[in-house]
Design a protein around this motif. Structure first.
Motif, mmCIF file in Angstrom:
data_model
loop_
_atom_site.group_PDB
_atom_site.id
_atom_site.type_symbol
_atom_site.label_atom_id
_atom_site.label_comp_id
_atom_site.label_asym_id
_atom_site.label_seq_id
_atom_site.Cartn_x
_atom_site.Cartn_y
_atom_site.Cartn_z
ATOM 1 N N SER A 15 49.779 25.824 49.613
ATOM 2 C CA SER A 15 49.627 26.866 49.184
ATOM 3 C C SER A 15 48.731 28.450 50.356
ATOM 4 C CB SER A 15 48.612 26.417 47.992
ATOM 5 O OG SER A 15 47.577 26.263 48.243
ATOM 6 N N GLN A 101 49.336 17.972 35.228
ATOM 7 C CA GLN A 101 49.269 19.184 35.566
ATOM 8 C C GLN A 101 48.571 20.063 35.620
ATOM 9 O OE1 GLN A 101 52.168 19.968 37.937
ATOM 10 N NE2 GLN A 101 52.268 18.086 37.075
ATOM 11 N N ALA A 105 45.684 21.654 38.287
ATOM 12 C CA ALA A 105 45.416 22.749 38.676
ATOM 13 C C ALA A 105 44.035 22.986 38.874
ATOM 14 C CB ALA A 105 46.953 23.735 37.450
ATOM 15 N N GLN A 155 46.018 32.733 43.530
ATOM 16 C CA GLN A 155 47.788 32.007 43.046
ATOM 17 C C GLN A 155 47.464 29.917 41.744
ATOM 18 O OE1 GLN A 155 49.738 31.508 46.972
ATOM 19 N NE2 GLN A 155 50.589 33.065 46.931
ATOM 20 N N SER A 156 46.683 29.451 42.922
ATOM 21 C CA SER A 156 45.950 28.527 42.194
ATOM 22 C C SER A 156 45.252 28.942 40.381
ATOM 23 C CB SER A 156 44.970 28.045 42.876
ATOM 24 O OG SER A 156 43.582 28.959 42.789
ATOM 25 N N GLN A 158 46.232 31.765 38.757
ATOM 26 C CA GLN A 158 48.009 31.634 37.698
ATOM 27 C C GLN A 158 48.487 30.613 37.537
ATOM 28 O OE1 GLN A 158 48.471 35.188 36.607
ATOM 29 N NE2 GLN A 158 46.760 35.767 37.295
ATOM 30 N N SER A 159 48.762 29.691 38.282
ATOM 31 C CA SER A 159 49.175 28.906 37.869
ATOM 32 C C SER A 159 48.496 27.782 37.227
ATOM 33 C CB SER A 159 48.543 27.500 38.671
ATOM 34 O OG SER A 159 49.983 27.983 40.250
ATOM 35 N N LYS A 162 48.727 29.464 32.983
ATOM 36 C CA LYS A 162 49.555 28.754 33.065
ATOM 37 C C LYS A 162 49.608 27.098 32.370
ATOM 38 C CE LYS A 162 53.116 31.505 35.580
ATOM 39 N NZ LYS A 162 53.993 31.306 36.590
#
Length: 201
Positions: A15, A101, A105, A155-156, A158-159, A162
């Motif tokens: 990433s 997951q 994350a 980005q991390s 946002q992951s 989710k």
């Protein structure tokens, strides 16, 4: 470690590398062949990042399969109401997959936050003593690293958001009124997911 290349070695993750490449492409900056060699003249002491506190349990979840099932009785009492393994077979359920997951994350968010702080601290350090005028190559590189670290952090996050939604939906977790689901799940992880033992000093 005293060398920034060695100190920031942990930044060489997919990433972070992708974020760095994207930032450089938008600015028309040629890709760096070796960050360590480019910054090898910058000297600094730096603390080792703290390990992910739930790494041991995450590893256990990842290794549950047909050859290594986990009996329901072996699950931590704090996770008893979450159906992580199937009765009888001991195989992982969809909730276990979502928890894996989620923990991955969360680990990525913590690492990205640390990476961002490392680069920001070094940038402040060198800018404090920088001479007026054109910034040095070291400062230019640190600014590029800072921008890329911030993008990787975004980005991390946002992951993680989710992953939070997916796990909460599968496990039937609901946040209390006026409490953000993300904040509630972070507290849930800290309170319920087993932590690794901390060696005594």
């Amino acid at each position: 470690m005293s060398d920034i290349g060695a100190t920031l070695e942990h930044l060489a993750c997919p990433s972070f590398a992708a974020a760095t490449a994207a930032f450089n492409r938008r600015r028309g900056i040629p890709p760096m062949k070796n960050v360590s060699s480019n910054l090898s003249t910058i000297r600094l002491p730096m603390a080792t990042p703290k390990p992910f506190p739930h790494a041991g349990f995450l590893s256990q979840l990842e290794h549950i399969d047909a050859s290594a099932p986990m009996p329901v009785a072996r699950l931590p009492p704090s996770l008893a109401r979450i159906s992580l393994v199937a009765e009888g077979s001991g195989q992982p359920t969809p909730a276990a997959a979502h928890l894996i997951q989620l923990l991955k994350a969360r680990k990525a968010v913590l690492q990205a936050s640390y990476d961002t702080d490392v680069v920001a601290d070094e940038l402040r350090r060198y800018q404090k003593f920088a001479k007026p005028g054109q910034p040095s190559p070291h400062i230019v590189r640190l600014r590029q690293q800072q921008a890329a670290a911030r993008q990787a952090s975004s980005q991390s996050r946002q992951s993680f958001i989710k992953a939070v939604a997916a796990f909460a939906r599968e496990a039937g977790i609901e946040a209390p009124p006026r409490v953000a689901l993300e904040a509630f799940v972070i507290g849930w992880i800290d309170a319920n997911v087993p932590k690794d033992a901390v060696p005594a000093n």
